[in-house]
Design a protein around this motif. Structure first.
Motif, short mmCIF file in Angstrom:
data_model
loop_
_atom_site.label_atom_id
_atom_site.label_comp_id
_atom_site.label_asym_id
_atom_site.label_seq_id
_atom_site.Cartn_x
_atom_site.Cartn_y
_atom_site.Cartn_z
N LEU A 56 22.55 35.95 80.88
CA LEU A 56 23.92 35.52 81.16
C LEU A 56 24.27 34.24 80.41
O LEU A 56 25.39 34.08 79.92
CB LEU A 56 24.11 35.32 82.67
CG LEU A 56 24.18 36.58 83.52
CD1 LEU A 56 24.24 36.23 85.00
CD2 LEU A 56 25.38 37.44 83.14
N LEU A 57 23.32 33.32 80.31
CA LEU A 57 23.57 32.08 79.58
C LEU A 57 23.83 32.36 78.10
O LEU A 57 24.72 31.75 77.49
CB LEU A 57 22.38 31.14 79.74
CG LEU A 57 22.18 30.51 81.12
CD1 LEU A 57 20.89 29.70 81.15
CD2 LEU A 57 23.36 29.63 81.50
N ILE A 58 23.06 33.28 77.53
CA ILE A 58 23.26 33.62 76.12
C ILE A 58 24.61 34.28 75.90
O ILE A 58 25.35 33.93 74.97
CB ILE A 58 22.12 34.53 75.64
CG1 ILE A 58 20.81 33.74 75.56
CG2 ILE A 58 22.44 35.13 74.28
CD1 ILE A 58 19.61 34.57 75.17
N PRO A 311 16.85 32.16 70.51
CA PRO A 311 17.40 33.52 70.36
C PRO A 311 18.90 33.56 70.61
O PRO A 311 19.61 34.38 70.02
CB PRO A 311 16.64 34.34 71.41
CG PRO A 311 15.39 33.57 71.67
CD PRO A 311 15.79 32.13 71.54
N GLY A 312 19.39 32.67 71.49
CA GLY A 312 20.83 32.63 71.75
C GLY A 312 21.63 32.26 70.53
O GLY A 312 22.76 32.75 70.34
N LEU A 354 19.93 43.71 73.75
CA LEU A 354 18.95 44.66 74.28
C LEU A 354 17.54 44.28 73.83
O LEU A 354 16.58 44.34 74.62
CB LEU A 354 19.30 46.07 73.81
CG LEU A 354 18.33 47.18 74.23
CD1 LEU A 354 18.25 47.28 75.75
CD2 LEU A 354 18.75 48.52 73.62
N GLY A 355 17.41 43.85 72.58
CA GLY A 355 16.11 43.42 72.10
C GLY A 355 15.61 42.19 72.84
O GLY A 355 14.41 42.07 73.13
N TYR A 356 16.51 41.27 73.16
CA TYR A 356 16.11 40.08 73.92
C TYR A 356 15.59 40.47 75.30
O TYR A 356 14.58 39.93 75.77
CB TYR A 356 17.29 39.13 74.05
CG TYR A 356 16.97 37.86 74.80
CD1 TYR A 356 16.38 36.78 74.15
CD2 TYR A 356 17.24 37.74 76.16
CE1 TYR A 356 16.06 35.61 74.84
CE2 TYR A 356 16.93 36.58 76.86
CZ TYR A 356 16.35 35.52 76.19
OH TYR A 356 16.03 34.38 76.88
N TYR A 379 7.27 37.34 71.55
CA TYR A 379 7.84 38.64 71.89
C TYR A 379 9.35 38.68 71.62
O TYR A 379 9.89 39.71 71.21
CB TYR A 379 7.57 38.96 73.37
CG TYR A 379 6.12 38.82 73.75
CD1 TYR A 379 5.22 39.86 73.53
CD2 TYR A 379 5.64 37.63 74.30
CE1 TYR A 379 3.88 39.72 73.88
CE2 TYR A 379 4.30 37.49 74.65
CZ TYR A 379 3.43 38.54 74.43
OH TYR A 379 2.11 38.40 74.77
N LEU A 380 10.03 37.57 71.86
CA LEU A 380 11.49 37.56 71.72
C LEU A 380 11.93 37.67 70.27
O LEU A 380 12.90 38.37 69.96
CB LEU A 380 12.06 36.28 72.33
CG LEU A 380 11.90 36.12 73.85
CD1 LEU A 380 12.40 34.76 74.30
CD2 LEU A 380 12.64 37.23 74.58
N VAL A 381 11.23 37.00 69.37
CA VAL A 381 11.64 37.01 67.96
C VAL A 381 11.53 38.40 67.34
O VAL A 381 12.50 38.90 66.75
CB VAL A 381 10.84 35.96 67.16
CG1 VAL A 381 11.12 36.11 65.66
CG2 VAL A 381 11.21 34.55 67.62
N PRO A 382 10.38 39.09 67.45
CA PRO A 382 10.33 40.44 66.87
C PRO A 382 11.30 41.41 67.53
O PRO A 382 11.92 42.23 66.83
CB PRO A 382 8.88 40.88 67.11
CG PRO A 382 8.12 39.61 67.31
CD PRO A 382 9.06 38.67 67.98
#
Length: 417
Positions: A56-58, A311-312, A354-356, A379-382
């Motif tokens: 939600l923050l992103i 990631p955001g 979705l990837g995040y 995990y988040l970056v790939p």
């Protein structure tokens, strides 16, 4: 604050989907029972809250950034119209800055992991002697960020009572009643946090920091995004997995979970006010989001702000590109009609979001399986970057997004005979 300092401050607190406090012990007996316990741990309320709030923050920060950009364009157009009128009437033209965003370039992307590492080492070695400075600086920055987070709510509440008039405060600037109200609320929340050290107020300050950084820090291209996230992935993996071999402890977890002495207690101690010293709690600095479990007392899930902000920034970039592409009607080939189907309706923002989610879920499962804090960016970056690159390649936008995504391309003109 400079780009490197902001990113370094966040990155220094970044911890994967680890835990703060005691966790529940696994019940022995059989693979099925162990699997059932792992699934129930992943679906714990603290884990679910961490995942939902971070997403939600992103989303909110990205759309807030897009809205600020749109408002800036509207003000610029209004000023342009007023300037034309003033030129005809001879009145002076009032100028105001239009660029409120800090844009990271290639050098920032390369240097930010190094700056984050230096910040982490400073906090690791000199935390005891500099904790007052850390606490005060964090409180000041969080106050401004939290005021930004609360501003839309305050505008909604005060709108019926005010006309949007700005009040002058000398060299400090001119502010609306809603801005003053949000700043007052923010100062009150930070003061209560200093006096109580409550985790919910710390989370509110952390949320403000996340939204503010996502809204005001820009990634200009996919190239810079890739360099930044790849460098931070290496940084995260090194300080979570490898730092213990050099420093005999997990530096990342040590810094992220170390409480600071309360500034009120420090001042009271110097003034020999013993009663106040005993009543002031230690403070966990808002460099992370912490959520308690409703089922396991004393169990907390923790996610570093850097695992939300970095990631955001990528998701904010692709949201801006989606909006720009929609506004400009950009396609990979101007002679071709836009493709139809599910793939055409799936935007880059949806793909990355979705990837995040999948990356955060994988990090959570890994932390339960290995019973240790995980570098969430591993995990988040790939999961966010690779599907985005593949989707951009398939849609024919990769070359454009990689270098100059927001510069309009003029179609080549062919002479007709």
């Amino acid at each position: 604050m400079s780009h490197g300092g902001a990113g370094g401050g966040l990155g220094a607190q970044t911890v994967g989907a680890g835990q703060l406090g005691g966790g529940a012990a696994a019940a022995g007996g059989g693979e099925y029972r162990e699997l059932h316990w792992t699934v129930s741990s992943v679906m714990d309320s603290s884990r679910v809250s961490t995942c939902l709030i971070s997403m939600l923050l992103i989303v909110y920060g990205s759309f807030r950034s897009l809205n600020i950009e749109q408002e800036a364009r509207e003000r610029e157009q209004k000023k342009r119209n007023e300037s034309m009128t003033n030129l005809l009437t001879g009145e002076p033209v009032e100028k105001e800055p239009t660029d409120k965003f800090a844009t990271l370039d290639t050098m920032h992307a390369l240097c930010l992991p190094l700056g984050a590492s230096i910040s982490l080492l400073i906090m690791f070695f000199f935390f005891d002697s500099m904790q007052l400075l850390f606490a005060v600086c964090t409180a000041i920055i969080a106050t401004v960020a939290l005021a930004f987070l609360l501003l839309p709510m305050c505008q909604y509440i005060i709108r019926p009572c005010t006309d949007g008039k700005r009040f002058s405060f000398g060299f400090c600037g001119r502010f609306t009643a809603a801005e003053l109200f949000s700043f007052t609320l923010s100062v009150s929340i930070v003061c209560i946090w200093v006096l109580t050290g409550h985790w919910l107020l710390m989370d509110a300050m952390g949320m403000g920091l996340c939204v503010a950084f996502i809204a005001f820090v820009r990634l200009p291209s996919l190239k810079v995004s890739t360099l930044l996230l790849t460098g931070l992935l290496i940084y995260d993996v090194f300080w979570v997995f490898l730092s213990s071999y050099i420093f005999s402890t997990n530096v990342m977890v040590k810094v992220a979970t170390r409480p600071a002495d309360n500034p009120v207690g420090i001042v009271a101690r110097k003034l020999h006010l013993g009663g106040i010293v005993r009543d002031t709690p230690k403070l966990n600095l808002p460099g992370k989001l912490v959520f308690p479990s409703l089922h396991n007392t004393g169990h907390f899930s923790m996610l570093g702000l850097g695992d939300v902000v970095m990631p955001g920034l990528l998701l904010c970039f692709v949201l801006r590109y989606d909006a720009y592409k929609k506004a400009q009607g950009v396609t990979s080939d101007p002679t071709l009609s836009p493709p139809r189907g599910v793939g055409s309706r799936l935007t880059y923002f949806h793909c990355s979001l979705l990837g995040y989610f999948l990356g955060l879920l994988t990090a959570t499962v890994s932390s339960e399986v290995f019973k240790a804090a995980q570098p969430a960016l591993l995990y988040l970056v790939p999961f966010t970057l690779l599907p985005l690159l593949l989707m951009a390649y398939l849609k024919g936008d990769l070359r454009r997004m990689w270098s100059e995504p927001f510069i309009a391309q003029q179609p080549s003109k062919q002479l007709e005979v």
